[in-house]
Design a protein around this motif. Structure first.
Motif, short mmCIF file in Angstrom:
data_model
loop_
_atom_site.label_atom_id
_atom_site.label_comp_id
_atom_site.label_asym_id
_atom_site.label_seq_id
_atom_site.Cartn_x
_atom_site.Cartn_y
_atom_site.Cartn_z
N CYS A 162 49.76 34.12 41.30
CA CYS A 162 49.07 34.95 39.88
C CYS A 162 47.72 34.91 39.73
O CYS A 162 47.00 35.81 39.34
CB CYS A 162 49.93 34.49 38.85
SG CYS A 162 51.69 34.87 38.71
N SER A 165 45.82 36.97 42.21
CA SER A 165 45.98 38.38 41.50
C SER A 165 45.21 38.70 40.29
O SER A 165 44.37 39.79 40.07
CB SER A 165 47.44 38.65 41.04
OG SER A 165 48.23 38.57 42.23
N ILE A 166 44.95 37.69 39.37
CA ILE A 166 44.01 38.01 38.15
C ILE A 166 42.59 37.85 38.60
O ILE A 166 41.85 38.79 38.07
CB ILE A 166 44.40 36.63 37.26
CG1 ILE A 166 45.92 36.81 36.63
CG2 ILE A 166 43.37 36.73 36.09
CD1 ILE A 166 46.33 35.26 36.00
N ILE A 168 41.26 38.86 41.34
CA ILE A 168 40.82 39.97 42.16
C ILE A 168 40.95 41.14 41.12
O ILE A 168 39.76 41.93 41.11
CB ILE A 168 41.79 40.27 43.31
CG1 ILE A 168 41.68 39.09 44.38
CG2 ILE A 168 41.64 41.59 43.87
CD1 ILE A 168 42.56 38.89 45.58
N LEU A 169 41.88 41.38 40.37
CA LEU A 169 41.97 42.40 39.42
C LEU A 169 40.68 41.95 38.47
O LEU A 169 40.11 43.07 38.13
CB LEU A 169 43.14 42.56 38.81
CG LEU A 169 44.31 42.94 39.56
CD1 LEU A 169 45.59 42.59 38.79
CD2 LEU A 169 44.17 44.37 39.85
N GLY A 170 40.43 40.92 38.17
CA GLY A 170 39.52 40.52 36.98
C GLY A 170 37.96 41.26 37.57
O GLY A 170 37.22 41.75 36.75
N ALA A 172 37.50 43.15 40.02
CA ALA A 172 37.56 44.76 40.16
C ALA A 172 37.30 45.61 38.73
O ALA A 172 36.57 46.42 38.68
CB ALA A 172 38.89 45.36 40.78
N ALA A 173 37.69 44.90 37.61
CA ALA A 173 37.30 45.35 36.32
C ALA A 173 36.02 45.09 35.95
O ALA A 173 35.62 45.99 35.08
CB ALA A 173 38.41 44.85 35.32
N CYS A 268 43.77 37.50 31.86
CA CYS A 268 44.85 38.53 32.26
C CYS A 268 45.46 39.12 31.05
O CYS A 268 45.89 40.26 31.35
CB CYS A 268 45.91 37.34 32.71
SG CYS A 268 47.53 38.11 33.27
N LEU A 271 43.39 42.60 31.09
CA LEU A 271 43.59 43.68 32.11
C LEU A 271 44.46 44.92 31.71
O LEU A 271 44.68 45.72 32.60
CB LEU A 271 44.00 42.96 33.39
CG LEU A 271 43.03 41.88 34.07
CD1 LEU A 271 43.70 41.22 35.25
CD2 LEU A 271 41.86 42.64 34.55
N ILE A 273 48.05 44.60 31.75
CA ILE A 273 49.15 44.41 32.70
C ILE A 273 50.12 43.84 31.93
O ILE A 273 50.09 42.39 32.43
CB ILE A 273 48.87 44.11 34.23
CG1 ILE A 273 47.73 45.01 34.66
CG2 ILE A 273 50.22 44.31 35.14
CD1 ILE A 273 47.05 44.62 36.03
N LEU A 276 52.23 41.31 34.42
CA LEU A 276 51.56 39.80 35.15
C LEU A 276 51.11 39.03 34.04
O LEU A 276 51.25 37.81 34.29
CB LEU A 276 50.17 40.53 35.49
CG LEU A 276 49.23 39.84 36.00
CD1 LEU A 276 49.99 38.77 37.45
CD2 LEU A 276 47.93 40.36 36.55
#
Length: 389
Positions: A162, A165-166, A168-170, A172-173, A268, A271, A273, A276
């Motif tokens: 988790c 994931s947070i 990498i997505l964070g 990217a955002a 999180c 994001l 999601i 997640l």
């Protein structure tokens, strides 16, 4: 066994020990993002680089500790520390004090973070929420410690999944915000003070030493010890660095929202999601509880045969002693938790960092290296097979 097979086995064992270091590191402060924020990301660009310095230094210290344990054939960190400080053996007690302080502070942080999460879901005040968490920990330690230990590894893997994931997505955002921080050299406190904070971080992360000394018996060559230290550096150094990059990208948002206690959870939630977010909430809460149970149970096991050794009556009963140690430890940790997770991580861990530097880091880098080299030069191979002539 062929050389190829032996190499694979050696790498597997080295990775296993490195993973123990990572799971020891990935406690409440790490999983919530509070540690990463307090010691790295709040300082901007320096905090994106210094995790590698901090974990590189720690990898060197832990390598020397594991090497010493193998050279003297010791599985107990107490024996290793006594050998390190010999002829002033009693100085190892500095490390003992450090170990108990960091464990109690860590559980205090666990209770504080878990309490905050309960208060976000249930409309109750701080005191009853803290009591609920304390009762849960006591009951699990008394009746469910074995179950918690069995699921702790799974929870650790889930929270790591988790977390990455947070992060990498964070990133990217908020690539634009991250790019601006890097291009402007965002460093509100310069570089010197963040460097010192990264060294303190290395100091309190010396808490991983007992676990690594206890499990490095599978590393029977000096090469495998080095491999384990390098793999541990990669896992921990880049794990903290990626977390710091994400938190720097969200620096202004986290600061404006006042969400420095649980910044990973905040990001999180932003994001968009829901799966997640709720999965991370559940995993984080369970991971916090399992960390608290594991830490306190470790204290119980260490003390149950050391106190009331000549007592009679109820205190001569092992179960009664375990209950007493558990309740007292939980009450102390509940008291610590009232300072709040951010204060515990920033101030409490800082104090533990000083103890870790005095009682472990500096002695290994100044004395430990010299003693290890002397033993090798004298032909003392201990459990290491690649040093035998």
């Amino acid at each position: 066994m062929t050389n190829s097979t032996a190499t694979k086995v050696g790498l597997g064992a080295a990775f296993s020990v490195a993973s123990v270091w990572f799971t020891t590191h990935a406690g409440a402060g790490f999983a919530t993002g509070n540690q990463g924020w307090q010691y790295f990301a709040s300082y901007g660009v320096p905090g994106m680089v210094l995790p590698l310095v901090s974990m590189g230094l720690l990898a060197w210290i832990l390598y020397e500790a594991m090497l010493m344990s193998q050279l003297i054939g010791a599985r107990s960190y107490g024996d290793v520390m006594k050998h390190l400080f010999h002829p002033y053996d009693k100085l190892y007690l500095i490390f003992e004090v450090f170990y108990y302080c960091i464990v109690l502070a860590a559980v205090g942080g666990v209770i504080s973070a878990a309490t905050d999460m309960v208060m976000d879901v249930v409309p109750i005040s701080l005191a009853p929420a803290t009591i609920i968490i304390g009762i849960i920990l006591v009951l699990l330690i008394i009746f469910g410690a074995d179950l918690v230990r069995k699921v702790a590894t799974v929870l650790g893997i889930l929270i790591i999944f988790c977390g990455f994931s947070i992060w990498i997505l964070g990133i990217a955002a908020h690539t634009q915000q991250l790019g601006e921080a890097i291009s402007t050299g965002f460093a509100p406190n310069g570089w010197a003070y963040p460097l010192w904070r990264s060294i303190i971080y290395c100091g309190f992360q010396c808490v991983a030493l007992p676990a690594l000394v206890g499990c490095c018996d599978t590393l029977t060559t000096k090469k495998s010890l080095k491999q384990s230290a390098v793999l541990g550096f990669l896992l921990n150094g880049f794990g903290v660095a990626v977390s710091a990059w994400m938190l720097v990208a969200w620096h202004s948002d986290i600061t404006a929202a006042g969400e420095i206690a649980l910044p990973n959870l905040y990001v999180c939630g932003q994001l968009g999601i829901p799966v997640l977010f709720y999965f991370y909430q559940i995993c984080l809460f369970c991971c916090l509880i399992s960390t608290g149970v594991g830490c306190i149970f470790g204290i119980v096991v260490r003390l149950e045969n050391s106190i009331f050794t000549k007592a009679s009556g109820i205190m001569s009963n092992l179960t009664a002693k375990r209950l007493l140690i558990t309740v007292v430890a939980i009450l102390v940790c509940m008291g610590i938790s009232t300072f709040g997770l951010s204060n515990i991580v920033s101030t409490g861990y800082q104090f533990c960092g000083y103890l870790g530097l005095i009682g472990c880091a500096v002695p290994f880098l100044v004395v430990g290296i010299r003693k290890n080299r002397k033993m090798i030069a004298e032909g003392k191979t201990g459990l290491l097979t690649d040093l035998k002539k």
